[in-house]
Scaffold this active site. Structure first.
Site, PDB file in Angstrom:
ATOM      1  N   ASP A 103      -0.051   5.115   1.011  1.00 18.43           N
ATOM      2  CA  ASP A 103      -0.232   6.064   2.111  1.00 18.43           C
ATOM      3  C   ASP A 103      -0.207   5.342   3.449  1.00 18.43           C
ATOM      4  OD1 ASP A 103      -0.970   8.706   0.675  1.00 18.43           O
ATOM      5  OD2 ASP A 103      -2.229   7.204  -0.298  1.00 18.43           O
ATOM      6  N   ASP A 109      -1.719  -0.463   5.944  1.00 12.75           N
ATOM      7  CA  ASP A 109      -2.001   0.111   7.260  1.00 12.75           C
ATOM      8  C   ASP A 109      -3.492   0.233   7.519  1.00 12.75           C
ATOM      9  OD1 ASP A 109      -2.420   2.189   5.390  1.00 12.75           O
ATOM     10  OD2 ASP A 109      -2.094   3.699   6.946  1.00 12.75           O
ATOM     11  N   ASP A 139       0.877  -1.166   0.000  1.00 19.34           N
ATOM     12  CA  ASP A 139       0.000   0.000   0.000  1.00 19.34           C
ATOM     13  C   ASP A 139       0.919   1.222   0.000  1.00 19.34           C
ATOM     14  OD1 ASP A 139      -2.403   1.534   0.269  1.00 19.34           O
ATOM     15  OD2 ASP A 139      -1.947   1.751   2.401  1.00 19.34           O
TER      16      ASP A 139
END
Length: 211
Positions: free
Chosen positions: A9, A159, A7
């Protein structure tokens, strides 16, 4: 362990402050007065922006100013400490990697280019470039397809619970990144295959898994 799908961000780049400011400006422009519900928005991170708007019942007209402000403020985004070193070490050990992000592909690639790290990634896939974005498996499977790798020996690190769900749906190992600003409790409650507290910890985990 041969392949990592990242991922973006909250894992590779620290963009939370920019995201908060762009969301607030977009809310005031498209909705008006009132407190922008950024905390609720942040609980859906990992998903494509229009999908989050639909979930929250907010107007899709927020997307244009959100994207505009995200581009304008992109110079404030930074790589997390240790990310560049982690990527270089993974590459040196023959581990291949790509990005599968909730952002659009053009915006993700523009951000990485501005940070000077776009050439490190073989592929950067945005949510607008697959039929079904996270939590569906499409974006992870597309990354593996482009890399010419299979599910065995592949990991997705994110996250957000959405990232973990996408990884599981794709049949790859799901790793939670705990070094960003996301609340770790929902991530740990989702029972990832592993949870790591820093890019250096993730590198160590990858190298151990590859032995």
């Amino acid at each position: 362990m041969r392949t990592v799908v990242f991922d973006l961000d909250g894992v590779l780049v620290d963009s939370f402050g920019v995201m908060r400011e762009a969301f607030a400006l977009a809310y005031r422009e498209a909705v008006g007065d009132g407190e922008p519900p950024f905390e609720e928005y942040s609980r859906h991170l990992g998903r494509y922006f229009p999908d989050i708007m639909n979930i929250m019942g907010l107007p899709l007209e927020m997307e244009e100013p959100f994207v505009r402000e995200s581009y304008r403020l992109a110079h404030r985004v930074r790589l997390f400490d240790g990310v560049a070193e982690m990527l270089e070490a993974l590459d040196a050990h023959g581990i291949r990697f790509a990005i599968a992000t909730g952002k659009s592909g053009p915006r993700a690639r523009s951000l990485l280019e501005g940070l000077g790290v776009l050439p490190l990634f073989e592929h950067v896939i945005g949510s607008d470039e697959v039929a079904h974005p996270k939590p569906a498996p499409d974006i992870v499977l597309r990354a593996l397809e482009l890399l010419g790798e299979d599910k065995e020996g592949a990991v997705m690190i994110g996250d957000a619970v959405t990232d973990l769900a996408s990884a599981r749906a794709a049949g790859v190992t799901a790793v939670a990144a705990l070094w960003g600003e996301s609340d770790p409790e929902p991530l740990l409650d989702a029972a990832p295959d592993a949870a790591v507290k820093s890019p250096a910890d993730f590198l160590a985990w990858c190298l151990e898994a590859g032995t």
